[in-house]
Design an enzyme around this catalytic site. Structure first.
Site, short mmCIF file in Angstrom:
data_model
loop_
_atom_site.label_atom_id
_atom_site.label_comp_id
_atom_site.label_asym_id
_atom_site.label_seq_id
_atom_site.Cartn_x
_atom_site.Cartn_y
_atom_site.Cartn_z
N ARG A 82 0.74 -1.54 -0.14
CA ARG A 82 0.13 0.18 -0.06
C ARG A 82 0.65 1.33 0.16
O ARG A 82 0.83 2.24 -0.92
CB ARG A 82 -0.83 0.12 1.17
CG ARG A 82 -2.11 0.73 0.95
CD ARG A 82 -2.99 0.77 2.40
NE ARG A 82 -2.24 0.84 3.78
CZ ARG A 82 -3.45 0.57 4.55
NH1 ARG A 82 -4.17 0.05 4.79
NH2 ARG A 82 -2.39 1.00 5.47
N LYS A 184 -2.60 6.66 1.48
CA LYS A 184 -2.51 6.71 3.03
C LYS A 184 -1.02 8.36 2.69
O LYS A 184 -0.27 8.06 3.66
CB LYS A 184 -1.95 5.69 3.73
CG LYS A 184 -2.66 5.70 4.63
CD LYS A 184 -2.12 4.57 5.53
CE LYS A 184 -2.94 4.87 7.06
NZ LYS A 184 -4.09 4.89 7.34
N GLU A 220 -16.30 6.53 3.47
CA GLU A 220 -15.35 5.87 4.54
C GLU A 220 -15.88 7.13 6.26
O GLU A 220 -15.96 8.15 5.67
CB GLU A 220 -14.40 4.91 4.75
CG GLU A 220 -13.84 6.01 3.91
CD GLU A 220 -11.24 5.72 4.02
OE1 GLU A 220 -11.40 5.17 5.15
OE2 GLU A 220 -11.19 5.93 2.61
C1 LIG Z 1 -5.17 3.75 7.04
C2 LIG Z 1 -7.04 4.19 7.16
C3 LIG Z 1 -7.77 2.99 7.05
C4 LIG Z 1 -7.95 2.41 7.74
O1 LIG Z 1 -6.61 1.31 7.52
P1 LIG Z 1 -6.13 -0.51 8.39
O2 LIG Z 1 -5.04 -0.79 7.16
O3 LIG Z 1 -6.98 -1.95 8.77
O4 LIG Z 1 -5.84 0.44 8.84
C5 LIG Z 1 -8.99 3.61 7.17
N1 LIG Z 1 -8.88 4.91 6.42
C6 LIG Z 1 -7.99 5.53 6.16
C7 LIG Z 1 -8.76 6.79 5.90
C8 LIG Z 1 -6.57 4.94 6.25
O5 LIG Z 1 -6.39 6.52 6.41
#
Ligand SMILES: *Cc1c(COP(=O)(O)O)cnc(C)c1O
Length: 341
Positions: A82, A184, A220
């Site tokens: 990722r 991210k 989300e």
């Molecule tokens: C990090 C993150 C998540 C959760 O991802 P995980 O890999 O399960 O920790 C969900 N939404 C956003 C916007 C994120 O930055």
């Protein structure tokens, strides 16, 4: 190895400096071999690319002690891939995925005294990140980068049980179609800070973001993906190119389908359907699943039948299965658990 004298079960989610962190520098088109260092400070130019144009991305994962006393982490290869996606979208050099995983292992090993014991509910949170480090004043990608990983012990997410939270439908957008919602990037968080503080000021725990184009579909929250349970027991999660692909959510969907034998569906979820769902949860590394009891849509409340006292029964089943796999109480799918020592 002597554990640090820390009151594990009363730790919060804050930064505590640990002994060692990993640092590698990218210069003249290549990453150096990298090293563990005791120096917790970053010294960069006042004009560094990250400070001027926010060229930075990060990851987050946890190391913890299993029932049989091993220190492990959960699917770090997915964090590595990722981060590769994030770097490519931000014109940053990729830190090789195998080296990423090795560096995570090295950092956890070097800070093993900070990995909380089994049963404490606490974990060692691991934060890999990268930023443009050389001076950039005209708008362009940096030429030099630093990749770092530090670790910090964090307390149990749910102290005294997982109480359902109340969230609100947010009038701000998190991510544009064809934007950066799927990576991210720090910038996704910078612009969400006003919205989350505003939610808190209004008495809500989190924001539910809808799709920016039509504001009819569930995306989300600021940092966690949704899963819903329908009244006939199906697990549904929203599908969208502007959602960050949560590793927790992907793992839960796999466990639901392949281990618990549930029906799962990843598809567009219209906000109009949400009122008919039986359960709702937020998935991310920090909480695994955080149950949602109530959604406030501009004063109109959606109250899930699971209520405000405890996790819904299906959410609980998913939570128990994934944490069981993570803690070594249940057999893990091939390659999910990286044993560190
Ligand atoms: C990090 C993150 C998540 C959760 O991802 P995980 O890999 O399960 O920790 C969900 N939404 C956003 C916007 C994120 O930055």
């Amino acid at each position: 190895m002597e554990k640090k004298d820390i009151d594990w079960s009363n730790l919060g989610f804050g930064y505590i400096q640990t002994d060692k962190r990993f640092v590698s520098n990218f210069k003249d088109g290549a990453w150096d071999e990298g090293t563990l260092t005791s120096d917790a400070n970053v010294v960069i130019s006042e004009c560094a690319g990250v400070l001027q144009y926010a060229q930075t991305c990060f990851e987050g994962l946890k190391a913890y002690t299993t029932e049989d006393g091993k220190i492990v982490c959960f699917r770090p290869d997915l964090n590595a891939s990722r981060m590769k996606d994030s770097c490519e979208r931000l014109e940053m050099p990729v830190f090789p995925e195998d080296r990423f995983v090795q560096a995570v292992v090295d950092v956890v090993k070097a800070n093993a005294a900070y990995v909380p014991p089994y049963g404490s509910g606490a974990t060692l949170y691991i934060r890999p990140y990268m930023f443009g480090s050389n001076p950039v004043i005209g708008v362009k990608p940096a030429d030099e980068y630093q990749f770092r990983i530090f670790a910090t012990p964090v307390g149990p997410y749910f102290k005294g049980g997982a109480k359902p939270i109340t969230i609100r439908v947010c009038d701000y957008d998190r991510a544009a179609p064809h934007g950066t919602g799927h990576i991210k990037a720090g910038l996704n968080y910078a612009m969400s800070l006003y919205a989350i503080m505003d939610a808190h000021r209004q008495g809500f725990d989190e924001n539910m973001y809808l799709d920016a184009a039509t504001r009819t579909k569930v995306e989300e929250t600021g940092g966690a993906n949704f899963i819903f349970v329908t009244k006939d027991g199906k697990i549904v999660t929203p599908k969208s190119n502007s959602i960050l692909p949560s590793i927790t959510r992907r793992s839960l969907m796999y466990v639901a389908e392949n281990i618990l034998g549930m029906e799962v569906e990843q598809r567009e979820v219209y906000f109009d359907e949400v009122k008919d769902m039986a359960e709702c949860g937020l998935c991310g590394t920090a909480a695994v699943i955080s149950p949602v009891g109530k959604i406030n849509d501009h004063g109109k409340e959606i109250c899930f039948p699971s209520g405000m006292e405890e996790m819904g029964p299906v959410t609980k089943k998913l939570y128990d299965a994934l944490t069981g796999i993570q803690m070594g109480r249940m057999e893990a799918p091939e390659g999910w658990i990286k044993v560190i020592q």
